[in-house]
Design a protein around this motif. Structure first.
Motif, PDB file in Angstrom:
ATOM      1  N   VAL A  50       7.327   2.853  -0.702  1.00  0.00           N
ATOM      2  CA  VAL A  50       7.279   2.624   0.740  1.00  0.00           C
ATOM      3  C   VAL A  50       8.071   3.721   1.438  1.00  0.00           C
ATOM      4  N   VAL A  51       7.408   4.435   2.346  1.00  0.00           N
ATOM      5  CA  VAL A  51       8.026   5.516   3.104  1.00  0.00           C
ATOM      6  C   VAL A  51       7.882   5.211   4.585  1.00  0.00           C
ATOM      7  N   PHE A  52       9.028   5.046   5.282  1.00  0.00           N
ATOM      8  CA  PHE A  52       9.027   4.720   6.713  1.00  0.00           C
ATOM      9  C   PHE A  52       8.154   3.497   7.011  1.00  0.00           C
ATOM     10  N   GLY A  53       8.284   2.487   6.140  1.00  0.00           N
ATOM     11  CA  GLY A  53       7.591   1.228   6.361  1.00  0.00           C
ATOM     12  C   GLY A  53       6.148   1.205   5.925  1.00  0.00           C
ATOM     13  N   ARG A  54       5.656   2.304   5.390  1.00  0.00           N
ATOM     14  CA  ARG A  54       4.256   2.358   4.948  1.00  0.00           C
ATOM     15  C   ARG A  54       4.185   2.602   3.442  1.00  0.00           C
ATOM     16  N   GLU A  55       3.249   1.889   2.828  1.00  0.00           N
ATOM     17  CA  GLU A  55       3.058   2.078   1.395  1.00  0.00           C
ATOM     18  C   GLU A  55       2.386   3.422   1.130  1.00  0.00           C
ATOM     19  N   LYS A  56       2.935   4.127   0.162  1.00  0.00           N
ATOM     20  CA  LYS A  56       2.410   5.444  -0.184  1.00  0.00           C
ATOM     21  C   LYS A  56       2.231   5.531  -1.685  1.00  0.00           C
ATOM     22  N   ILE A  57       1.149   6.174  -2.114  1.00  0.00           N
ATOM     23  CA  ILE A  57       0.897   6.368  -3.540  1.00  0.00           C
ATOM     24  C   ILE A  57       1.291   7.791  -3.921  1.00  0.00           C
ATOM     25  N   VAL A  58       2.222   7.891  -4.849  1.00  0.00           N
ATOM     26  CA  VAL A  58       2.679   9.188  -5.335  1.00  0.00           C
ATOM     27  C   VAL A  58       2.039   9.454  -6.686  1.00  0.00           C
ATOM     28  N   LYS A  59       1.432  10.599  -6.830  1.00  0.00           N
ATOM     29  CA  LYS A  59       0.774  10.946  -8.082  1.00  0.00           C
ATOM     30  C   LYS A  59       1.677  11.845  -8.924  1.00  0.00           C
TER      31      LYS A  59
END
Length: 296
Positions: A50-59
């Motif tokens: 979660v980055v700045f309240g948003r879910e993010k997918i890191v590859k």
């Protein structure tokens, strides 16, 4: 020398404790990915955050995972364990951990890549490690070093008058490759050398001549050189802490001197805590062998 050495060792121990704790707290998923790679050979991974309240997918690609696992987990843990309890088992684990560095660079070579943050001085130390303990990997690490030098030839030419390990580690690699019948590799690497630092030249000459006093004096000067050049400075040979801790350039010369008929020197200050373990047979763990089979 003793006060400086003790301070050097203490700072390194504190550094590796900090690195290991930080990596374990912030990146436990890397260990899970690493174990998945060992089990299945899977090479691409995703991590949800979660980055700045948003879910993010890191590859993540496995080469990056292996690099972080080796330099952030394996080597720091082995150093801490050895410092806390120096014995045959912990030294064997230390060598296993440093062998991960060899394997990470071997994978990078197979992919025609360079590892971020790894300089020719690091590759020299990795190569000296293979010369001393893993001779069957000499060619692949030599070729990775040559690739780095060729790809960075213009930068090295621009800073031709500066040492950058070229009159010390690079020179030492060239001379030791010659002694191991890798003259073709040595000839290519020698084009990037500068005039050797005297104590390195004297160390090699004394190994060849089996001059014990000259060798002992040169090694002590190398130890002083190692300590004075162990800083986070890209212009210095020992820029990374893993090589500040493991003075493999000195170990490799001592092992070569003894194999050439010289007497084992017991009072070398920088490696006194490692000295009794130099000639132990190398035992790779099942995990290390599995990683080796995945990469090679």
């Amino acid at each position: 020398m003793n006060n400086k050495l003790n301070s050097h060792k203490q700072k390194l121990k504190e550094f590796f404790i900090k690195v290991y704790k930080s990596e374990k707290e912030q990146a436990n998923f890397l260990e899970d990915f690493y174990l998945e790679y060992l089990k299945t050979g899977k090479s691409d991974f995703e991590f949800k955050t979660v980055v700045f309240g948003r879910e993010k997918i890191v590859k993540y690609e496995v080469s990056r995972i292996l690099q972080q696992y080796s330099y952030g987990f394996k080597i720091p843990k082995a150093i801490i364990d050895f410092e806390n309890n120096s014995n045959n088992i912990s030294f064997s684990e230390l060598l296993n951990a440093y062998y991960y560095d060899v394997l990470v660079n071997a994978r990078a070579f197979s992919e025609s890549k360079q590892i971020d943050g790894v300089l020719h001085t690091d590759l020299c130390m990795t190569l000296l490690l293979t010369l001393s303990y893993f001779p069957d990997k000499i060619e692949i690490i030599s070729n990775q070093l040559i690739r780095f030098l060729e790809e960075n030839a213009q930068k090295l030419e621009k800073y031709a008058v500066q040492e950058f390990g070229r009159g010390s580690l690079l020179y030492l690699v060239v001379e030791m490759l010659k002694l191991r019948d890798f003259s073709a590799h040595a000839a290519i690497i020698s084009k990037y050398c500068i005039k050797p630092i005297l104590c390195y030249q004297e160390a090699i000459e004394s190994v060849i001549s089996n001059d014990e006093q000259k060798f002992s004096d040169a090694i002590e000067e190398l130890a002083a050189f190692h300590l004075s050049n162990s800083k986070a400075d890209l212009t210095l040979p020992f820029n990374h802490e893993r090589w500040q801790y493991m003075p493999i350039e000195i170990i490799s010369l001592i092992k070569l001197f003894v194999s050439n008929g010289g007497r084992l020197l017991k009072e070398i200050s920088l490696v006194s805590d490692l000295n009794s373990f130099f000639y132990l047979p190398i035992e790779l763990s099942e995990e290390t062998l599995l990683l080796e089979s995945r990469i090679l």
